[in-house]
Design a protein around this motif. Structure first.
Motif, PDB file in Angstrom:
ATOM      1  N   THR A 134       0.794  -1.237   0.000  1.00 55.27           N
ATOM      2  CA  THR A 134       0.000   0.000   0.000  1.00 55.27           C
ATOM      3  C   THR A 134       0.821   1.279   0.000  1.00 55.27           C
ATOM      4  O   THR A 134       0.249   2.368   0.073  1.00 55.27           O
ATOM      5  CB  THR A 134      -0.933   0.013   1.228  1.00 55.27           C
ATOM      6  N   THR A 135       2.127   1.180  -0.060  1.00 55.45           N
ATOM      7  CA  THR A 135       2.942   2.399  -0.088  1.00 55.45           C
ATOM      8  C   THR A 135       2.555   3.269  -1.281  1.00 55.45           C
ATOM      9  O   THR A 135       2.337   2.773  -2.383  1.00 55.45           O
ATOM     10  CB  THR A 135       4.437   2.026  -0.189  1.00 55.45           C
ATOM     11  N   GLN A 136       2.456   4.584  -1.043  1.00 49.49           N
ATOM     12  CA  GLN A 136       1.900   5.485  -2.064  1.00 49.49           C
ATOM     13  C   GLN A 136       2.743   5.537  -3.331  1.00 49.49           C
ATOM     14  O   GLN A 136       2.208   5.476  -4.441  1.00 49.49           O
ATOM     15  CB  GLN A 136       1.743   6.895  -1.487  1.00 49.49           C
ATOM     16  N   GLN A 137       4.043   5.620  -3.204  1.00 53.63           N
ATOM     17  CA  GLN A 137       4.887   5.846  -4.385  1.00 53.63           C
ATOM     18  C   GLN A 137       5.229   4.565  -5.137  1.00 53.63           C
ATOM     19  O   GLN A 137       5.211   4.533  -6.353  1.00 53.63           O
ATOM     20  CB  GLN A 137       6.171   6.580  -3.954  1.00 53.63           C
TER      21      GLN A 137
ATOM     22  N   VAL B 220      -2.018   8.688  -7.397  1.00 49.59           N
ATOM     23  CA  VAL B 220      -1.884   7.453  -6.624  1.00 49.59           C
ATOM     24  C   VAL B 220      -2.454   7.660  -5.219  1.00 49.59           C
ATOM     25  O   VAL B 220      -2.430   8.770  -4.675  1.00 49.59           O
ATOM     26  CB  VAL B 220      -0.413   7.005  -6.543  1.00 49.59           C
ATOM     27  N   ILE B 221      -2.975   6.603  -4.650  1.00 45.13           N
ATOM     28  CA  ILE B 221      -3.732   6.694  -3.396  1.00 45.13           C
ATOM     29  C   ILE B 221      -2.804   6.588  -2.185  1.00 45.13           C
ATOM     30  O   ILE B 221      -1.960   5.692  -2.115  1.00 45.13           O
ATOM     31  CB  ILE B 221      -4.791   5.581  -3.329  1.00 45.13           C
TER      32      ILE B 221
ATOM     33  N   LEU C 240      -0.079  -2.225  -5.031  1.00 49.60           N
ATOM     34  CA  LEU C 240      -1.500  -1.957  -5.278  1.00 49.60           C
ATOM     35  C   LEU C 240      -1.686  -0.728  -6.157  1.00 49.60           C
ATOM     36  O   LEU C 240      -2.470  -0.740  -7.119  1.00 49.60           O
ATOM     37  CB  LEU C 240      -2.229  -1.776  -3.935  1.00 49.60           C
ATOM     38  N   ASN C 241      -0.959   0.358  -5.835  1.00 47.71           N
ATOM     39  CA  ASN C 241      -1.038   1.561  -6.674  1.00 47.71           C
ATOM     40  C   ASN C 241      -0.504   1.297  -8.075  1.00 47.71           C
ATOM     41  O   ASN C 241      -1.042   1.798  -9.065  1.00 47.71           O
ATOM     42  CB  ASN C 241      -0.248   2.701  -6.029  1.00 47.71           C
ATOM     43  N   GLN C 242       0.558   0.501  -8.164  1.00 45.66           N
ATOM     44  CA  GLN C 242       1.127   0.187  -9.484  1.00 45.66           C
ATOM     45  C   GLN C 242       0.113  -0.564 -10.342  1.00 45.66           C
ATOM     46  O   GLN C 242      -0.003  -0.312 -11.552  1.00 45.66           O
ATOM     47  CB  GLN C 242       2.395  -0.657  -9.302  1.00 45.66           C
ATOM     48  N   LEU C 243      -0.629  -1.490  -9.739  1.00 46.72           N
ATOM     49  CA  LEU C 243      -1.638  -2.235 -10.486  1.00 46.72           C
ATOM     50  C   LEU C 243      -2.783  -1.329 -10.924  1.00 46.72           C
ATOM     51  O   LEU C 243      -3.279  -1.435 -12.054  1.00 46.72           O
ATOM     52  CB  LEU C 243      -2.178  -3.385  -9.615  1.00 46.72           C
ATOM     53  N   LEU C 244      -3.222  -0.428 -10.019  1.00 51.30           N
ATOM     54  CA  LEU C 244      -4.309   0.497 -10.361  1.00 51.30           C
ATOM     55  C   LEU C 244      -3.906   1.405 -11.518  1.00 51.30           C
ATOM     56  O   LEU C 244      -4.711   1.705 -12.402  1.00 51.30           O
ATOM     57  CB  LEU C 244      -4.686   1.327  -9.130  1.00 51.30           C
TER      58      LEU C 244
END
Length: 290
Positions: free
Chosen positions: A118-121, A140-141, A125-129
């Protein structure tokens, strides 16, 4: 002779359970610096300070939201998983260990996995989104450091990912004891799936659900490790529950007396909840129904 047989268990209980409780209650009436062994008696001053603190009440509110949402979802999702595993379907042997795996991982290690995801950078998860075009790279979240409700929702989802399976294991074991004859008789009588669940399944698993709700409620109310590790030891205000607050005051601000006041308050709250639960739910009577 009978008394001698209970001496080991009584001694262990006194040393492991009773002594820390008594020590914590005694410490709650003292001012104790973590770097100084001297105890200064302050009476109820710690309790007055705690109850007049807005941080205490906001942490208690966070605690209630956290414990209620996780306990309810643990029970509902765990029961749903148990009912699914109780069916015969393709790939059941593969799916079952996959679903059980998160519960077998130590909570601290699981927290590190969540932090990495869940790390923002650079979190996966952010990379997949971003890769699937759901969000842009500029948006990014910040799962645990942005919006308070996003942070709480993410942590509740993570908690259910790991701990719902505890309920599933208990309920699934109970489902194995229900005779197929009951369902066959219900089908011959024209009962729907819902009626079979209401009149056969639910009465059999009700006592297990009573116990799991109590256990998960107590454990979730006291949970510290997952919150602390998943947020990289820096939870935002909406994630500061009473156990987290007690740790921060005790070991970051070095006020062990006030920290033990929070722990004692937690003990009193949970004792009251436990008494009300057993008085109203009467789980022992549910067990005897069988």
């Amino acid at each position: 002779m009978a008394i001698i047989t209970v001496v080991p268990a009584t001694t262990m209980f006194a040393l492991i359970v009773a002594a820390p409780i008594v020590w914590s209650i005694a410490a709650s009436f003292h001012s104790i610096n973590a770097l100084n062994p001297t105890w200064e008696f302050v009476g109820i001053a710690n309790y007055v300070e705690l109850l007049s603190s807005s941080q205490f009440w906001s942490s208690l509110g966070n605690n209630l939201i956290w414990a209620t949402s996780t306990s309810v979802l643990n029970t509902v999702l765990g029961t749903a998983v148990a009912l699914l595993l109780n069916q015969n379907f393709k790939f059941k042997r593969v799916l079952t260990p996959v679903m059980l795996f998160p519960y077998l991982v130590p909570t601290a290690f699981f927290g590190y996995i969540v932090m990495w995801l869940t790390t923002q950078q650079w979190g996966l998860l952010n990379q997949l989104l971003v890769a699937f075009g759901i969000i842009s790279r500029e948006n990014v979240i910040a799962f645990f450091t942005g919006d308070p409700w996003t942070a709480m929702g993410t942590l509740v989802a993570v908690h259910n990912w790991k701990f719902s399976i505890f309920v599933a294991i208990l309920v699934y074991a109970k489902l194995q004891g229900i005779s197929d004859d009951l369902y066959e008789a219900a089908i011959m009588s024209g009962a729907t799936k819902y009626q079979q669940f209401r009149d056969i399944t639910l009465p059999y698993i009700k006592n297990v659900l009573f116990i799991t709700v109590l256990l998960r409620g107590l454990w979730n109310f006291n949970m510290f490790d997952l919150i602390w590790v998943a947020t990289n030891a820096n939870p935002i205000d909406s994630l500061v529950t009473l156990p987290v607050l007690a740790y921060k005051i005790g070991f970051q601000f070095q006020r062990l007396g006030l920290s033990n006041t929070i722990a004692t308050t937690l003990f009193i709250i949970l004792s009251i909840v436990g008494i009300i639960y057993f008085k109203t739910a009467k789980p022992s009577q549910e067990v005897r129904v069988e």
